[in-house]
Design an enzyme around this catalytic site. Sequence first.
Site, PDB file in Angstrom:
ATOM      1  N   ARG A 136     -10.494  23.045  34.847  1.00  0.00           N
ATOM      2  CA  ARG A 136     -10.255  23.263  33.415  1.00  0.00           C
ATOM      3  C   ARG A 136     -10.162  24.761  33.114  1.00  0.00           C
ATOM      4  NH1 ARG A 136     -14.567  23.665  30.703  1.00  0.00           N
ATOM      5  NH2 ARG A 136     -15.396  21.559  30.790  1.00  0.00           N
ATOM      6  N   ASP A 166       4.987  38.338  20.277  1.00  0.00           N
ATOM      7  CA  ASP A 166       5.656  37.143  20.803  1.00  0.00           C
ATOM      8  C   ASP A 166       7.029  37.595  21.296  1.00  0.00           C
ATOM      9  OD1 ASP A 166       7.125  34.827  21.222  1.00  0.00           O
ATOM     10  OD2 ASP A 166       6.332  33.779  19.459  1.00  0.00           O
ATOM     11  N   LYS A 205      10.415  28.084  27.251  1.00  0.00           N
ATOM     12  CA  LYS A 205      11.763  28.546  26.945  1.00  0.00           C
ATOM     13  C   LYS A 205      12.366  29.235  28.168  1.00  0.00           C
ATOM     14  CE  LYS A 205      10.512  26.854  23.028  1.00  0.00           C
ATOM     15  NZ  LYS A 205      10.011  27.640  21.914  1.00  0.00           N
TER      16      LYS A 205
HETATM   17  C1  LIG Z   1       8.873  27.694  21.202  1.00  0.00           C
HETATM   18  C2  LIG Z   1       8.269  28.943  20.687  1.00  0.00           C
HETATM   19  C3  LIG Z   1       6.888  29.063  20.515  1.00  0.00           C
HETATM   20  C4  LIG Z   1       5.950  27.910  20.801  1.00  0.00           C
HETATM   21  O1  LIG Z   1       5.989  27.562  22.150  1.00  0.00           O
HETATM   22  P1  LIG Z   1       5.668  26.043  22.663  1.00  0.00           P
HETATM   23  O2  LIG Z   1       5.755  26.192  24.136  1.00  0.00           O
HETATM   24  O3  LIG Z   1       6.709  25.161  22.062  1.00  0.00           O
HETATM   25  O4  LIG Z   1       4.293  25.710  22.182  1.00  0.00           O
HETATM   26  C5  LIG Z   1       6.393  30.261  20.043  1.00  0.00           C
HETATM   27  N1  LIG Z   1       7.214  31.295  19.753  1.00  0.00           N
HETATM   28  C6  LIG Z   1       8.547  31.220  19.911  1.00  0.00           C
HETATM   29  C7  LIG Z   1       9.393  32.404  19.580  1.00  0.00           C
HETATM   30  C8  LIG Z   1       9.116  30.044  20.374  1.00  0.00           C
HETATM   31  O5  LIG Z   1      10.445  29.964  20.506  1.00  0.00           O
END
Ligand SMILES: *Cc1c(COP(=O)(O)O)cnc(C)c1O
Length: 386
Positions: free
Chosen positions: A57, A182, A207
């Site tokens: 975990r 991000d 992504k």
């Molecule tokens: C998809 C995405 C997220 C969230 O990611 P998940 O893997 O779907 O939880 C956060 N920020 C951006 C820019 C994204 O495209």
Amino acid sequence: MTEKTQFTSQSALAQGAPLSHVHPDNEKESLIPPVYNSTTYLRDEDNQYRSGRVYSRADNPTYRAPESLLMELEQAADARLFSSGMAAATAVFLALKPGDEVIAPTIMYWALRNWLHTFGQDMGLKVRFVDTHKPGHVEQALNDRPARLVWLETPGNPLWTVSDIAAITEACQQHGAMLAVDSTVATPLLTNPLTLGADIVMHSATKYLNGHSDVISGALACREDNAFWQRIVKLRAQNGCVPGPNDAAQLLRGMRTLFLRVRESCQSAQWLAEQLQHNKHIKQVLYPGLPDFDGHQVAVKQMQNGFGGMLSIRVNGGPEHAIRTAAKTHLWKRATSLGGVESLIEHRASIEGEGTPVPDDLLRLSVGIENAADLLHDLEQALAND
Ligand SMILES: *Cc1c(COP(=O)(O)O)cnc(C)c1O
């Protein structure tokens, strides 16, 4: 990290070298690291855990290769995988304390904006949404009231607003705020926020990092392994927001072609953006690589190798025409998400729902690795055919 796998240098990767220099990390000399499905690890006879492994975990040796690769790509002191991008992002906010001030962008990934509005505020975070892409706005907000953490997303979903990481780093350092970015859309190949001074970089590995629309995963990497980072590491272990070992292995497989996929997507997106500007059914193309795009100058300074594989178009004829266009594409698949090898089209306001700042005539395009001329042709016939 206790153990470290050696990879090719970033420049070798950026030149497209396959990751065949992954050090075999088992006695079998396998080229590809093994998957450790074990949930638990043996204790030594004298009651110690010298392997450093106790229970999955908290951590799993399968994570080591993708985490080390991300460290290398982001020039990070440490990196950790999470069970999703949202798990990674929210781990940063959950590591804060009630009453902490947070600044976040007005234009950002909708699910995280939603989380901040609901759970974030419920847990006592004081969240302010600021136009982080506008010069001086973050500094002004910090002057108004200090913050513990500034969150950026650049390019920001789905208008691809570009925030100036270096300038905002300076403002954060002056005001004693941490900076987290991000960088999902930029990928580690186009922007390295940590080298520009950010404290933490976050990726939805779902992504581009994985790139094949078949793994949900996320990652964080840090510039300094400090007390706040250790709090995040502990939170991951105790909350158990870790990926399955097979997902981590599949993620590594995706990351091995990151350079090729991102290069192809960037080139096609740039070309498509330029072509679509002349389409009479389109009133605006939003893409950081276009010279007349608002954040283009900052993007030129901040992004290398390309301006990303994401663009949006605003169509003439309102939401009806936008939805009808998405209905008529064949090659572009109607689905949410981004960063996969297949191109996706999405009427973004429909998924974000009430209160979205996204114009209702906007289609978000995730450019994959199909033939760019085919992608243009498919979109042109869908736009015209009404
Ligand atoms: C998809 C995405 C997220 C969230 O990611 P998940 O893997 O779907 O939880 C956060 N920020 C951006 C820019 C994204 O495209």
